[in-house]
Design a protein around this motif. Structure first.
Motif, PDB file in Angstrom:
ATOM      1  N   ALA A  35      26.017  40.886  42.282  1.00 23.48           N
ATOM      2  CA  ALA A  35      25.195  41.639  41.538  1.00 23.48           C
ATOM      3  C   ALA A  35      25.942  42.002  40.243  1.00 23.48           C
ATOM      4  O   ALA A  35      25.209  42.028  39.218  1.00 23.48           O
ATOM      5  CB  ALA A  35      25.026  42.998  42.488  1.00 23.48           C
ATOM      6  N   ILE A  36      27.148  42.132  40.179  1.00 24.41           N
ATOM      7  CA  ILE A  36      27.887  42.398  38.869  1.00 24.41           C
ATOM      8  C   ILE A  36      27.653  41.299  37.949  1.00 24.41           C
ATOM      9  O   ILE A  36      27.316  41.271  36.679  1.00 24.41           O
ATOM     10  CB  ILE A  36      29.308  42.614  39.241  1.00 24.41           C
ATOM     11  CG1 ILE A  36      29.395  43.958  39.970  1.00 24.41           C
ATOM     12  CG2 ILE A  36      30.167  42.826  37.917  1.00 24.41           C
ATOM     13  CD1 ILE A  36      30.724  44.284  40.482  1.00 24.41           C
ATOM     14  N   GLU A  37      27.596  40.286  38.410  1.00 29.98           N
ATOM     15  CA  GLU A  37      27.559  38.851  37.466  1.00 29.98           C
ATOM     16  C   GLU A  37      26.207  38.804  37.056  1.00 29.98           C
ATOM     17  O   GLU A  37      26.068  38.268  35.952  1.00 29.98           O
ATOM     18  CB  GLU A  37      28.213  37.593  38.254  1.00 29.98           C
ATOM     19  CG  GLU A  37      29.486  37.378  38.592  1.00 29.98           C
ATOM     20  CD  GLU A  37      29.989  36.030  39.430  1.00 29.98           C
ATOM     21  OE1 GLU A  37      29.060  35.357  39.651  1.00 29.98           O
ATOM     22  OE2 GLU A  37      31.104  35.854  40.021  1.00 29.98           O
ATOM     23  N   PHE A  68      33.339  43.482  30.435  1.00 28.83           N
ATOM     24  CA  PHE A  68      32.622  43.614  31.548  1.00 28.83           C
ATOM     25  C   PHE A  68      32.793  42.127  32.199  1.00 28.83           C
ATOM     26  O   PHE A  68      32.669  41.989  33.368  1.00 28.83           O
ATOM     27  CB  PHE A  68      30.993  43.564  31.079  1.00 28.83           C
ATOM     28  CG  PHE A  68      30.205  43.992  32.255  1.00 28.83           C
ATOM     29  CD1 PHE A  68      29.990  45.236  32.409  1.00 28.83           C
ATOM     30  CD2 PHE A  68      29.925  42.873  33.093  1.00 28.83           C
ATOM     31  CE1 PHE A  68      29.195  45.587  33.520  1.00 28.83           C
ATOM     32  CE2 PHE A  68      28.859  43.232  34.312  1.00 28.83           C
ATOM     33  CZ  PHE A  68      28.506  44.476  34.376  1.00 28.83           C
ATOM     34  N   LYS A  69      33.405  41.061  31.350  1.00 28.59           N
ATOM     35  CA  LYS A  69      33.593  39.680  31.895  1.00 28.59           C
ATOM     36  C   LYS A  69      34.540  39.784  33.122  1.00 28.59           C
ATOM     37  O   LYS A  69      34.590  38.655  34.017  1.00 28.59           O
ATOM     38  CB  LYS A  69      33.853  38.873  30.844  1.00 28.59           C
ATOM     39  CG  LYS A  69      34.155  37.481  31.141  1.00 28.59           C
ATOM     40  CD  LYS A  69      34.799  36.458  30.030  1.00 28.59           C
ATOM     41  CE  LYS A  69      35.363  35.453  30.446  1.00 28.59           C
ATOM     42  NZ  LYS A  69      36.637  35.481  31.201  1.00 28.59           N
ATOM     43  N   ASP A  70      35.437  40.674  32.826  1.00 28.34           N
ATOM     44  CA  ASP A  70      36.579  40.702  33.962  1.00 28.34           C
ATOM     45  C   ASP A  70      36.354  41.465  35.196  1.00 28.34           C
ATOM     46  O   ASP A  70      37.142  41.556  35.961  1.00 28.34           O
ATOM     47  CB  ASP A  70      37.809  41.363  33.263  1.00 28.34           C
ATOM     48  CG  ASP A  70      38.282  40.500  31.993  1.00 28.34           C
ATOM     49  OD1 ASP A  70      38.138  39.257  32.182  1.00 28.34           O
ATOM     50  OD2 ASP A  70      38.619  41.129  31.198  1.00 28.34           O
ATOM     51  N   ILE A  83      32.554  43.741  22.634  1.00 30.36           N
ATOM     52  CA  ILE A  83      33.630  44.528  23.282  1.00 30.36           C
ATOM     53  C   ILE A  83      33.046  44.807  24.729  1.00 30.36           C
ATOM     54  O   ILE A  83      33.835  44.608  25.817  1.00 30.36           O
ATOM     55  CB  ILE A  83      33.972  45.830  22.510  1.00 30.36           C
ATOM     56  CG1 ILE A  83      34.595  45.634  21.224  1.00 30.36           C
ATOM     57  CG2 ILE A  83      34.806  46.742  23.443  1.00 30.36           C
ATOM     58  CD1 ILE A  83      34.850  46.844  20.293  1.00 30.36           C
ATOM     59  N   VAL A  84      31.716  45.127  24.827  1.00 32.53           N
ATOM     60  CA  VAL A  84      31.221  45.365  26.117  1.00 32.53           C
ATOM     61  C   VAL A  84      31.459  43.898  26.780  1.00 32.53           C
ATOM     62  O   VAL A  84      31.656  43.816  28.104  1.00 32.53           O
ATOM     63  CB  VAL A  84      29.936  45.841  25.996  1.00 32.53           C
ATOM     64  CG1 VAL A  84      29.124  45.690  27.156  1.00 32.53           C
ATOM     65  CG2 VAL A  84      29.832  47.069  25.590  1.00 32.53           C
ATOM     66  N   ALA A  93      40.041  45.940  33.994  1.00 33.08           N
ATOM     67  CA  ALA A  93      39.341  46.239  35.094  1.00 33.08           C
ATOM     68  C   ALA A  93      40.123  46.270  36.271  1.00 33.08           C
ATOM     69  O   ALA A  93      40.186  47.120  37.218  1.00 33.08           O
ATOM     70  CB  ALA A  93      38.213  45.291  35.199  1.00 33.08           C
ATOM     71  N   SER A  94      41.244  45.540  36.130  1.00 31.27           N
ATOM     72  CA  SER A  94      42.559  45.485  37.292  1.00 31.27           C
ATOM     73  C   SER A  94      43.136  46.759  37.265  1.00 31.27           C
ATOM     74  O   SER A  94      43.986  46.887  38.362  1.00 31.27           O
ATOM     75  CB  SER A  94      42.964  44.081  37.138  1.00 31.27           C
ATOM     76  OG  SER A  94      43.759  44.152  36.283  1.00 31.27           O
TER      77      SER A  94
END
Length: 412
Positions: free
Chosen positions: A388-390, A306-308, A301-302, A324-325
């Motif tokens: 940084a997020i990726e 997180f992928k988006d 689920i994380v 996220a959007s």
């Protein structure tokens, strides 16, 4: 002071005049000075009158006529041109000779470069987690040392190859379905950047699908067959833009897709493959398998949420309503962190309840370390920087791999 007599200007008349060139000779006593100008005009004052040196008026003692100067100029010019032509011809000959040794090319690239593009397109590096998870959950089926047999190794190898082909297919079909999105969010990807053609990408994707299904149906293990079929089906439904599909558009369906794979298909069906096909045991799931399924479901689920986070801009443009959007990247980021910390806390409490000291030590100390590292790294992430997020997203998959290293020891 010696005087210098300036002669009459050179006449162009009917002679061919070299461009931007004028030559004259000034004589002073026994000295002879050759003067050349590249149509440069300069003003000087002689007495009370101004004259343009660029025009070179009245050469009276010219020892070299214009025709000879022009001929000398053209002689030097053509000699230079012949030398330059010879050099270019030699270079062309060398290049033509070297081209005979260029290796075969695919899509305009050398064989080595093509393999590199295929590697990045298929995301082969993601196989590390797949291979580790399948081996780890298979080891959980071992009850004593005598269970390590050649039959076990062959059965695990079959599961690893089948899962790897399914993983490659899912990564490929996802990129084929997201070309327009990736041109905005991830233009460096091989398909989005044009390094690999769509036609070649389709062929590779079909190859992974055909090989995976052939392997699955050639093995007489219903858990492995079902696991591979669901893996391909969920991966297709998640990405392909067809009616009732493209589940990644909906946050709930996207999370369910990743959860079904990471939380159910791998930990349960691949474990049953080891239990029933390799050892011939009855269909039975232990509490250890349910624990692994639960904690891996949280990871799934994380990962889905997180992928988006770094893809918000492209998702909005292409109508993908990710969580996220809708609620913002910061909210989703910290939601993911707290979910993982909750999973670690649950693992620590279950570990404390174990009567076996070595199991209690591994589960408690191991998950305390993972929880601390996660919290420390999360507070260092710049949420305004997609790179940084990726990078942190890849770090989460490293934690996922570390969790599977603990799985064979989770026998509380």
């Amino acid at each position: 002071m010696k005087s210098i007599h300036i002669g009459a200007p050179l006449k162009s008349s009917n002679s061919l005049r070299p461009p931007l060139l004028a030559t004259a000779i000034a004589v002073s006593g026994h000295e002879k000075i050759e003067v050349s100008s590249i149509q440069v005009r300069k003003t000087s004052t002689l007495g009370h009158s101004n004259s343009l040196v660029g025009r070179l008026n009245h050469l009276q003692s010219c020892k070299l006529n214009y025709t000879q100067s022009a001929n000398k100029y053209y002689t030097r010019f053509h000699r230079h041109q012949r030398q330059r032509t010879k050099v270019l011809a030699n270079d062309a000959s060398e290049n033509l000779h070297a081209s005979a040794f260029v290796p075969p090319q695919i899509d305009g690239k050398s064989f080595g470069a093509t393999l590199n593009v295929i590697y990045r397109f298929s995301k082969v590096y993601t196989l590390q987690g797949t291979v580790l998870s399948i081996i780890s959950i298979s080891l959980l089926a071992i009850q004593k040392l005598s269970d390590f047999t050649p039959l076990f190794l062959i059965g695990v190898l079959q599961a690893v190859i089948g899962g790897s082909l399914a993983n490659l297919y899912v990564a490929s079909i996802n990129q084929l379905s997201d070309i327009d999105i990736d041109k905005i969010n991830k233009p460096h990807l091989p398909l989005a950047s044009g390094e690999i053609s769509v036609k070649t990408a389709i062929r590779l994707t079909l190859l992974y699908a055909i090989l995976g299904f052939f392997l699955g149906w050639s093995i007489k293990s219903w858990p492995l067959k079902l696991g591979l079929f669901l893996w391909y089906a969920v991966g297709t439904a998640y990405s392909v833009d067809l009616p009732l599909l493209r589940w990644k558009r909906d946050p709930a369906l996207a999370a369910m897709s990743v959860w079904s794979l990471q939380g159910t298909i791998i930990p349960i069906l691949f474990h049953l493959h080891a239990q029933t096909h390799i050892y011939g045991r009855s269909l039975l799931l232990s509490k250890h398998v349910f624990f692994v399924s639960g904690i891996m479901s949280i990871y799934a689920i994380v990962a889905a949420l997180f992928k988006d986070i770094p893809d918000v801009e492209g998702d909005k443009i292409n109508g993908v309503n990710s969580l996220a959007s809708q609620v913002g990247t910061k909210t989703v980021f910290w939601l993911c962190i707290w979910l993982l910390e909750m999973a670690y806390g649950m693992a620590i409490l279950i570990g404390l309840s174990s009567t076996h000291f070595w199991i209690r030590s591994i589960m408690v100390i191991g998950h305390m370390i993972l929880g601390f590292i996660l919290w420390r790294e999360a507070n260092l992430v710049d949420l305004k920087n997609n790179e940084a997020i990726e990078s942190f997203y890849l770090f989460i998959w490293k934690l996922y791999g570390a969790e599977y290293l603990l799985v064979p020891f989770l026998r509380f």
